[in-house]
Motif scaffolding. Sequence first.
Motif, PDB file in Angstrom:
ATOM      1  N   LEU A 106      -5.764  -7.115  -1.731  1.00 38.66           N
ATOM      2  CA  LEU A 106      -5.144  -7.506  -0.867  1.00 38.66           C
ATOM      3  C   LEU A 106      -5.806  -7.020   0.478  1.00 38.66           C
ATOM      4  N   LEU A 107      -6.338  -5.809   0.487  1.00 39.23           N
ATOM      5  CA  LEU A 107      -6.916  -5.316   1.867  1.00 39.23           C
ATOM      6  C   LEU A 107      -8.058  -6.248   2.344  1.00 39.23           C
ATOM      7  N   PRO A 108      -8.827  -6.814   1.570  1.00 40.33           N
ATOM      8  CA  PRO A 108      -9.870  -7.479   2.296  1.00 40.33           C
ATOM      9  C   PRO A 108      -9.474  -8.763   3.082  1.00 40.33           C
ATOM     10  N   GLN A 109      -8.613  -9.416   2.794  1.00 42.05           N
ATOM     11  CA  GLN A 109      -8.053 -10.643   3.520  1.00 42.05           C
ATOM     12  C   GLN A 109      -7.054  -9.954   4.730  1.00 42.05           C
ATOM     13  N   VAL A 110      -6.501  -9.080   4.544  1.00 43.97           N
ATOM     14  CA  VAL A 110      -5.587  -8.393   5.496  1.00 43.97           C
ATOM     15  C   VAL A 110      -6.394  -7.900   6.676  1.00 43.97           C
ATOM     16  N   CYS A 111      -7.408  -6.954   6.169  1.00 44.90           N
ATOM     17  CA  CYS A 111      -8.351  -6.375   7.169  1.00 44.90           C
ATOM     18  C   CYS A 111      -9.084  -7.675   8.256  1.00 44.90           C
ATOM     19  N   ALA A 112      -9.432  -8.291   7.363  1.00 43.45           N
ATOM     20  CA  ALA A 112     -10.166  -9.429   7.976  1.00 43.45           C
ATOM     21  C   ALA A 112      -9.439 -10.268   8.991  1.00 43.45           C
ATOM     22  N   SER A 113      -8.156 -10.386   8.566  1.00 39.69           N
ATOM     23  CA  SER A 113      -6.980 -11.348   9.573  1.00 39.69           C
ATOM     24  C   SER A 113      -7.040 -10.103  10.821  1.00 39.69           C
ATOM     25  N   ILE A 114      -6.778  -9.033  10.717  1.00 38.64           N
ATOM     26  CA  ILE A 114      -6.761  -8.062  11.690  1.00 38.64           C
ATOM     27  C   ILE A 114      -7.949  -7.977  12.684  1.00 38.64           C
ATOM     28  N   LEU A 115      -8.821  -8.012  12.043  1.00 33.34           N
ATOM     29  CA  LEU A 115     -10.155  -7.993  13.083  1.00 33.34           C
ATOM     30  C   LEU A 115     -10.310  -9.338  13.654  1.00 33.34           C
ATOM     31  N   ASP A 116      -9.880 -10.568  13.223  1.00 33.87           N
ATOM     32  CA  ASP A 116     -10.182 -11.575  13.695  1.00 33.87           C
ATOM     33  C   ASP A 116      -9.233 -11.633  15.419  1.00 33.87           C
ATOM     34  N   GLU A 117      -8.201 -10.753  15.330  1.00 40.27           N
ATOM     35  CA  GLU A 117      -7.500 -10.620  16.428  1.00 40.27           C
ATOM     36  C   GLU A 117      -7.802  -9.298  17.372  1.00 40.27           C
ATOM     37  N   ASN A 118      -8.749  -8.345  16.730  1.00 40.72           N
ATOM     38  CA  ASN A 118      -9.002  -6.944  17.499  1.00 40.72           C
ATOM     39  C   ASN A 118     -10.378  -7.078  17.151  1.00 40.72           C
ATOM     40  N   PRO A 119     -11.416  -7.857  17.692  1.00 36.69           N
ATOM     41  CA  PRO A 119     -12.901  -7.550  17.470  1.00 36.69           C
ATOM     42  C   PRO A 119     -13.549  -6.365  17.575  1.00 36.69           C
ATOM     43  N   GLU A 120     -12.829  -5.664  18.520  1.00 33.10           N
ATOM     44  CA  GLU A 120     -13.513  -4.150  18.701  1.00 33.10           C
ATOM     45  C   GLU A 120     -13.169  -3.017  17.815  1.00 33.10           C
ATOM     46  N   LEU A 121     -12.423  -3.515  16.770  1.00 30.23           N
ATOM     47  CA  LEU A 121     -11.969  -2.748  15.713  1.00 30.23           C
ATOM     48  C   LEU A 121     -12.897  -2.598  14.649  1.00 30.23           C
ATOM     49  N   GLU A 122     -13.218  -1.691  13.979  1.00 25.84           N
ATOM     50  CA  GLU A 122     -13.908  -1.287  12.804  1.00 25.84           C
ATOM     51  C   GLU A 122     -13.108  -0.846  11.733  1.00 25.84           C
ATOM     52  N   LEU A 123     -12.934  -1.388  10.602  1.00 22.59           N
ATOM     53  CA  LEU A 123     -11.980  -0.976   9.519  1.00 22.59           C
ATOM     54  C   LEU A 123     -12.911  -0.696   8.334  1.00 22.59           C
ATOM     55  N   GLN A 124     -12.600   0.256   7.672  1.00 26.75           N
ATOM     56  CA  GLN A 124     -13.663   1.160   6.434  1.00 26.75           C
ATOM     57  C   GLN A 124     -12.349   0.872   5.365  1.00 26.75           C
ATOM     58  N   ILE A 125     -12.708   0.370   4.165  1.00 24.74           N
ATOM     59  CA  ILE A 125     -11.678   0.583   3.109  1.00 24.74           C
ATOM     60  C   ILE A 125     -12.675   1.433   2.120  1.00 24.74           C
ATOM     61  N   VAL A 126     -11.768   2.469   1.793  1.00 25.13           N
ATOM     62  CA  VAL A 126     -12.399   3.514   0.667  1.00 25.13           C
ATOM     63  C   VAL A 126     -11.358   3.126  -0.638  1.00 25.13           C
ATOM     64  N   ALA A 127     -11.918   2.629  -1.640  1.00 26.76           N
ATOM     65  CA  ALA A 127     -11.087   2.287  -2.767  1.00 26.76           C
ATOM     66  C   ALA A 127     -11.645   3.208  -3.908  1.00 26.76           C
ATOM     67  N   LEU A 128     -10.637   4.295  -4.201  1.00 27.47           N
ATOM     68  CA  LEU A 128     -10.690   5.246  -5.179  1.00 27.47           C
ATOM     69  C   LEU A 128      -9.382   5.346  -6.088  1.00 27.47           C
ATOM     70  N   PRO A 129      -9.437   5.434  -7.175  1.00 23.02           N
ATOM     71  CA  PRO A 129      -8.374   5.596  -8.202  1.00 23.02           C
ATOM     72  C   PRO A 129      -7.884   7.242  -7.996  1.00 23.02           C
ATOM     73  N   ARG A 130      -7.407   7.738  -7.286  1.00 22.88           N
ATOM     74  CA  ARG A 130      -7.029   9.062  -6.893  1.00 22.88           C
ATOM     75  C   ARG A 130      -6.384   9.373  -5.681  1.00 22.88           C
ATOM     76  N   LEU A 131      -5.791  10.453  -5.585  1.00 23.38           N
ATOM     77  CA  LEU A 131      -5.133  10.814  -4.115  1.00 23.38           C
ATOM     78  C   LEU A 131      -5.924  11.298  -3.093  1.00 23.38           C
ATOM     79  N   PHE A 132      -5.720  10.904  -2.002  1.00 23.68           N
ATOM     80  CA  PHE A 132      -6.526  11.222  -0.926  1.00 23.68           C
ATOM     81  C   PHE A 132      -5.962  12.475  -0.209  1.00 23.68           C
ATOM     82  N   ASN A 133      -6.985  13.400   0.258  1.00 25.72           N
ATOM     83  CA  ASN A 133      -6.575  14.711   1.211  1.00 25.72           C
ATOM     84  C   ASN A 133      -6.649  14.280   2.733  1.00 25.72           C
TER      85      ASN A 133
END
Length: 297
Positions: A106-133
């Motif tokens: 889901l996130l790859p295409q969603v983030c790409a579409s958001i960046l198309d409209e906001n080119p100054e944004l930098e999005l990083q996806i951290v894919a981990l099968p656990r809870l985040f702090n």
Amino acid sequence: MNWDDLRVFLSVGRLESLSAAARALRIDPATVGRRIARLEEETGTALFAKSPQGYALTEAGQRLMAHAAKGEAAFLAGAAEVAGQGGPGLSGQVRIGAPDGVANFLLPQVCASILDENPELELQIVALPRLFNLSRREADMVVTVSAPTAGRLLVQKISDYHLHLAATEGYLAQHPPIRALEDLGGHRMVGYIPDMIFDKELDYLEETGVSRVQLGSNSVSVQFHWVAGGAGLGILHDFSLPHHPGLRRVLPETIRLKRSFYLVRHEDDARLDRLNRLAALLSERLRAEITRQEGLS
């Protein structure tokens, strides 16, 4: 009290390590140590309990952490406003944590579409099968499969989604027919490693009565590729099925699971307009992408 020292303190408190904080801040570990020592001298108390396992906040350190985090959030909000980040476009770096099913399908295409409209944004996806702090700033916002009930968090529901038992046409043609739940006993099952299920909402096979997982992984992506490769049967997200046209639902009327995704942020980030706007946009795009892909499956 020096803000630079507090910034170092926040990093050590979140990462529980001088060397990790030094890498994150891009300064020398000895400098980190000196800053912490100076801060402890100024406050007249130990802020960390040091051990071979790392730096753990003392009670005094935890109290200071809460105030320092609020100060950091206020500083970031002011910086964003001065830099014009409350304007039409979004900018800056944002880290999104997510289970690997969301991160892969889901996130790859969603983030790409958001960046198309906001080119100054930098999005990083951290894919981990656990809870985040979030308090340690492992991510700025996190997609979860259940709504947290504790902590200073902002929680908003993104969308429901569905899962089905699935297999390839090739697997189904080469193995005994499956007409009822009891027929699953003669088939190889793909699923989570039981003692590595980090959220009860992921215990899918419990609802099928299957007790033995012959091919197990803590990764949704690995499970998907096993099933898509014809190795066995597994519970898959409906939004993942279009990624392999040969996959077919099995017992769709009997096994149909519904779950929900939530977007979680730290409460202090509520004052950051750009994160509020990005959270709303991310939720909207994820909801639309789930609906689109489930419609294709």
